[in-house]
Scaffold this motif. Sequence first.
Motif, PDB file in Angstrom:
ATOM      1  N   PHE A   6      53.885   0.533  52.699  1.00 44.22           N
ATOM      2  CA  PHE A   6      54.444   0.544  54.045  1.00 44.22           C
ATOM      3  C   PHE A   6      53.615  -0.373  54.948  1.00 44.22           C
ATOM      4  O   PHE A   6      52.399  -0.493  54.798  1.00 44.22           O
ATOM      5  N   ALA A  65      59.231   6.588  60.620  1.00 46.35           N
ATOM      6  CA  ALA A  65      58.702   6.379  59.270  1.00 46.35           C
ATOM      7  C   ALA A  65      57.385   5.604  59.326  1.00 46.35           C
ATOM      8  O   ALA A  65      57.125   4.878  60.288  1.00 46.35           O
ATOM      9  N   PRO A  66      56.539   5.743  58.290  1.00 49.90           N
ATOM     10  CA  PRO A  66      56.741   6.577  57.113  1.00 49.90           C
ATOM     11  C   PRO A  66      56.374   8.036  57.366  1.00 49.90           C
ATOM     12  O   PRO A  66      55.491   8.333  58.170  1.00 49.90           O
ATOM     13  N   SER A  68      54.731  11.296  56.071  1.00 41.81           N
ATOM     14  CA  SER A  68      53.741  11.760  55.110  1.00 41.81           C
ATOM     15  C   SER A  68      53.616  13.273  55.203  1.00 41.81           C
ATOM     16  O   SER A  68      53.343  13.816  56.279  1.00 41.81           O
ATOM     17  N   VAL A  87      60.021  15.580  48.880  1.00 40.32           N
ATOM     18  CA  VAL A  87      60.634  14.252  48.793  1.00 40.32           C
ATOM     19  C   VAL A  87      62.142  14.374  48.977  1.00 40.32           C
ATOM     20  O   VAL A  87      62.769  13.554  49.672  1.00 40.32           O
ATOM     21  N   GLY A  90      62.968  14.380  52.654  1.00 40.69           N
ATOM     22  CA  GLY A  90      62.628  13.268  53.533  1.00 40.69           C
ATOM     23  C   GLY A  90      61.219  12.736  53.460  1.00 40.69           C
ATOM     24  O   GLY A  90      60.921  11.718  54.103  1.00 40.69           O
ATOM     25  N   GLN A  92      58.228  10.567  52.530  1.00 45.78           N
ATOM     26  CA  GLN A  92      58.099   9.234  51.941  1.00 45.78           C
ATOM     27  C   GLN A  92      56.713   9.013  51.334  1.00 45.78           C
ATOM     28  O   GLN A  92      56.500   8.078  50.574  1.00 45.78           O
ATOM     29  N   THR A 135      57.448   7.754  44.656  1.00 48.95           N
ATOM     30  CA  THR A 135      56.858   8.087  45.966  1.00 48.95           C
ATOM     31  C   THR A 135      55.343   8.000  45.878  1.00 48.95           C
ATOM     32  O   THR A 135      54.739   8.597  44.974  1.00 48.95           O
TER      33      THR A 135
END
Length: 343
Positions: A6, A65-66, A68, A87, A90, A92, A135
């Motif tokens: 990311f 996002a992201p 965590s 996961v 939602g 990431q 992920t």
Amino acid sequence: MQFVGFNLRNNLFVAPMAGVTDRPFRQLCKKLGAGLAVSEMVTSNSLLYGSAKTQRRANHDGEVAPISVQIAGADPKMMADAARHNVDRGAQIIDINMGCPAKKICNVMAGSALMQDEPLVARILEAVVQAVPDTPVTLKMRTGWNRANKNAPMLARMAEQCGIRALAIHGRTRADQYTGHAEYDTIRTVKAAVSIPVIANGDITTPQKAREVLDISGADGVMVGRAAQGRPWIFREIEHFLATGELLAPPEVSEIHRVCREHVEDLYGFYGAESGLRIARKHISWYTKGLVGSAAFRHAMNRLETTDAQMAAIDEFFGRMAADNDRLAYEPDADDDAQELAA
């Protein structure tokens, strides 16, 4: 910062804190300069997935996002199942909790207690990484179980071999809890032991301290926890200082008022009026700590029983301060050592 796939705004992270880093707080910190905010610890016990608390902690509606999510537990299969569960809802990034020193967590051999059982750590890391192959999985830990057993460098190498993509290290042992000073030299040793990103955590309370910790530890970023309570703008202050070497002016009373008000309104919306009122108390106490007259204000505010009364008290307190001088923030309060009333 490029982090586990990311592109983050910067290398500043919000530490996961139980009872604090809920969705409203994470969103606020990101808005005010944090690159990434990690969720509150979510249980790996599937029997609790349906509880209101667990469902709220897994609520990421509208979150930048992201996303965590930190999971906690001591059973490899349950941790793997929890990773997949989050996961699917939602997450990431999955973060594994191996840093919490709380007795109720360590008593079930989770959190930082795991650092005593290195073979179990390996099984948990492997199980979680294999459970969510698409992920990234990260790990937060301490420097060791106690000062005689600082095994973070060895565990860091193990984690990298298991497929962990990044590490956050709180510079204290489990036995230290939150006492003493964070040991950035151990974090530096961890950084030298692995090739994955290492984030330094512990005692980062000012922009200058963030710069110092990065220099001493060689870490790729810093993670701020308790210093962001009531001061979510600390992330923009650190970001500005790291970029320019200059300190931003402290926020004006009017901005503290606005941020506090918007945060409290978000808490009402997220938890509902009754729970939101109760949870908002600690945040209001943090926002007002150190301001003139705040001890008496907090004492009265914690006895209010409706959201309307609580919001009116916030408006009256900050309105009075702004009328006197919009730069009165953080002037010492004679009664500031009074015990804060938690929610």
